[in-house]
Motif scaffolding. Structure first.
Motif, PDB file in Angstrom:
ATOM      1  N   LEU A   1       0.815  -1.209   0.000  1.00 15.17           N
ATOM      2  CA  LEU A   1       0.000   0.000   0.000  1.00 15.17           C
ATOM      3  C   LEU A   1       0.853   1.265   0.000  1.00 15.17           C
ATOM      4  O   LEU A   1       0.441   2.295  -0.546  1.00 15.17           O
ATOM      5  N   ASP A   2       2.028   1.196   0.590  1.00 11.08           N
ATOM      6  CA  ASP A   2       2.923   2.375   0.565  1.00 11.08           C
ATOM      7  C   ASP A   2       3.387   2.660  -0.858  1.00 11.08           C
ATOM      8  O   ASP A   2       3.485   3.820  -1.271  1.00 11.08           O
ATOM      9  N   LEU A   3       3.664   1.611  -1.609  1.00 14.00           N
ATOM     10  CA  LEU A   3       4.041   1.775  -3.015  1.00 14.00           C
ATOM     11  C   LEU A   3       2.903   2.406  -3.803  1.00 14.00           C
ATOM     12  O   LEU A   3       3.118   3.307  -4.627  1.00 14.00           O
ATOM     13  N   ILE A   4       1.671   1.935  -3.556  1.00 17.41           N
ATOM     14  CA  ILE A   4       0.503   2.484  -4.237  1.00 17.41           C
ATOM     15  C   ILE A   4       0.326   3.960  -3.884  1.00 17.41           C
ATOM     16  O   ILE A   4       0.036   4.794  -4.749  1.00 17.41           O
ATOM     17  N   ARG A   5       0.519   4.302  -2.608  1.00 20.98           N
ATOM     18  CA  ARG A   5       0.400   5.706  -2.190  1.00 20.98           C
ATOM     19  C   ARG A   5       1.443   6.583  -2.883  1.00 20.98           C
ATOM     20  O   ARG A   5       1.129   7.677  -3.372  1.00 20.98           O
TER      21      ARG A   5
ATOM     22  N   ARG B   1      -5.319   8.267  -2.822  1.00 24.20           N
ATOM     23  CA  ARG B   1      -6.388   9.120  -3.358  1.00 24.20           C
ATOM     24  C   ARG B   1      -7.461   8.265  -4.037  1.00 24.20           C
ATOM     25  O   ARG B   1      -7.142   7.351  -4.794  1.00 24.20           O
ATOM     26  N   TYR B   2      -8.717   8.618  -3.789  1.00 27.76           N
ATOM     27  CA  TYR B   2      -9.801   7.832  -4.387  1.00 27.76           C
ATOM     28  C   TYR B   2     -11.098   8.627  -4.367  1.00 27.76           C
ATOM     29  O   TYR B   2     -11.242   9.629  -3.660  1.00 27.76           O
ATOM     30  N   VAL B   3     -12.058   8.152  -5.157  1.00 26.79           N
ATOM     31  CA  VAL B   3     -13.431   8.585  -5.081  1.00 26.79           C
ATOM     32  C   VAL B   3     -14.277   7.315  -5.024  1.00 26.79           C
ATOM     33  O   VAL B   3     -13.985   6.337  -5.721  1.00 26.79           O
TER      34      VAL B   3
END
Length: 476
Positions: free
Chosen positions: A167-171, A200-202
């Motif tokens: 998840l850190d890579l994705i961030r 970031r997302y919606v």
């Protein structure tokens, strides 16, 4: 004794107030309780969850009461949960099994019951047969009443799934994603994970609405139109969508273009082979000493076959239904298990399809390669060739299906689109495979008078021709 209860590839489903009644739910629960008492360590208890459908919570309570009355302790979810949450908790807690009240992607007026075995995955055919036998016998075991404990099943699952992908890579990639839960029980899970990790997302369709307004909660066209619009409007890099109980995944590219399940499977396989070097989960540090197998259902794209051949990975092809893939995953040395309907499973997590895990892995791929989905797909097609797929469902009488399958086995077409036939597979329906990897398959639904016709070849026009050939074969 109810006679209309029939188990399909993943449990029992029926029309609410017609087949799916509290009486029938209790009969199914009684059969499950009897199976557990006879074949499992009942003291380990049963985990029970439910989705956002009409009366799912009350049906789950009815299941819990029957099972507890048989003397089996119950951990009952205190809120809507994804199906893989139940499976994960069964495995983590060492429970004797799990029950999920859901009808997955079916229309709003359906509901059902899934049983998950003690290993945290779809029950094997042998287990389902045993439960069916108890159901036919009308068993309703009674014992010293056990405790029903309401518990929050989500935290343990969310913790595990948060460690599954990087998840850190994705961030750090700073991409923006659109998330669609289709009013289903995946609601809030990905948004919660993204909030916790600064991604970031919606998010759309996170509210509870058991009518699933305007859609079936199935992550395919046309039901994903709102997600397509959100991706474009919010300028997202990709979109993820999970079905009614979040065990299946769908996706969008950055232009709102729909990603087929076959494309997602191939993208994930590429990621696991090339980027993760044959590791199925972020916590696995080394690859197996033996080549890892890839497991796919018969109806899954032949690009998987070509990828496995190119990378020297053994390929196992199973019948339709994740329970068959699960059985192979339990043997070990599996890199990925996948099926055409959107079910994708990863060893090192649970031997079960998990739409949320698959979605996170897809985002990890994008964050790793820092290119668009479209460029990744173009790269795969350049290496392995174009693959186009289609499926149609036709009404076909159940009583005539066996004779049709026998006819197809004995009277196969000589060629498919000019390419000579190379193989005929008959362990689930009939699948004709041509030398150029084109294929045509006919298979009946497990519980409905429906015949499914599947086809894949290198062009959309060719797919239509194969489907037309499939229809003609039913009119012998």
């Amino acid at each position: 004794m109810p006679t209309q209860i029939k188990f399909g590839t993943d449990g029992w489903r029926g029309l609410i107030a017609d087949d799916f009644t509290f009486d029938n739910v209790r009969h199914v629960a009684g059969a499950i309780a009897s199976y557990v008492l006879k074949h499992e360590d009942a003291a380990r208890g049963i985990v029970i969850g439910y989705d956002t459908r009409f009366l799912s919570d009350r049906a789950a309570r009815a299941v819990a009461e029957v099972i507890a009355a048989a003397g089996i302790p119950v951990r009952l979810a205190n809120d809507y949960v994804p199906t893989p949450t139940v499976s994960y908790n069964v495995k983590k807690l060492g429970a004797a099994g799990g029950v999920m009240v859901t009808s997955s992607h079916n229309p709003w007026n359906w509901n059902g019951v899934k049983f998950k075995a003690k290993f945290g995955g779809s029950a094997t055919p042998a287990i389902m047969k045993s439960i069916e036998e108890q159901l036919a016998a009308g068993t309703m075991p009674k014992g010293q009443a056990a405790k029903i404990e309401e518990v929050d099943l989500k935290p343990a699952y969310v913790e595990a799934i948060s460690e599954f992908a990087d998840l850190d890579l994705i961030r750090r990639a700073n991409f923006k994603f659109a998330i669609d839960s289709m009013y289903g029980s995946g609601r809030g899970v990905l948004p919660g994970i993204f909030d916790a990790h600064g991604i970031r997302y919606v998010a759309i369709r996170q509210e509870v609405n058991p009518l699933f307004p305007g859609i079936n909660p199935e992550p395919i066209i046309p039901h994903v139109a709102l997600l397509q619009e959100a991706v474009v409007k919010e300028r997202c890099h990709a979109g993820l969508v999970t079905d009614g109980d979040a065990d299946r995944v769908g996706g969008m590219d950055g232009h709102g273009g729909y990603l087929t399940t076959h494309q997602i499977i191939c993208l994930l396989l590429h990621h696991l082979i090339v980027n993760r070097k044959g590791r199925g989960s972020a916590s696995a540090k080394t690859a197996s000493a033996r080549p890892l197998r890839v497991v796919k259902a018969l109806t899954t794209t032949s690009m998987v076959d070509k990828m496995c051949a190119a990378y020297g990975l053994p390929l196992v092809e199973t019948g339709v239904g994740f329970k068959y893939i699960c059985a192979e995953m339990l043997k070990g040395d599996v890199l990925l298990g996948a099926e055409e309907s959107g079910g994708i499973g990863f060893p090192g997590h649970i031997p079960e399809r998990d739409g949320i895990a698959a979605g996170l892995m897809l985002l990890e791929l994008l964050a790793t390669e820092r290119v668009s989905v479209n460029r990744l797909l173009a790269k795969l097609e350049k290496q392995f060739g174009p693959h186009r797929y289609g499926r149609i469902d036709t009404h076909y009488p159940l009583q005539k299906r066996a004779s049709l399958m026998e006819f197809l086995k004995n009277n196969p077409p000589d060629k498919l689109l000019g390419s000579p036939l190379a193989d005929i597979k008959t362990f689930d329906g009939v699948k004709f495979v041509a030398e150029d990897s084109s294929w045509l398959m006919l298979r009946g639904s497990g519980t409905e008078p429906v015949l499914r016709i599947y086809a894949e070849t290198k062009s959309a026009a060719g797919v239509q021709k194969l489907l037309k050939l499939g229809v003609s074969l039913t009119r012998r």
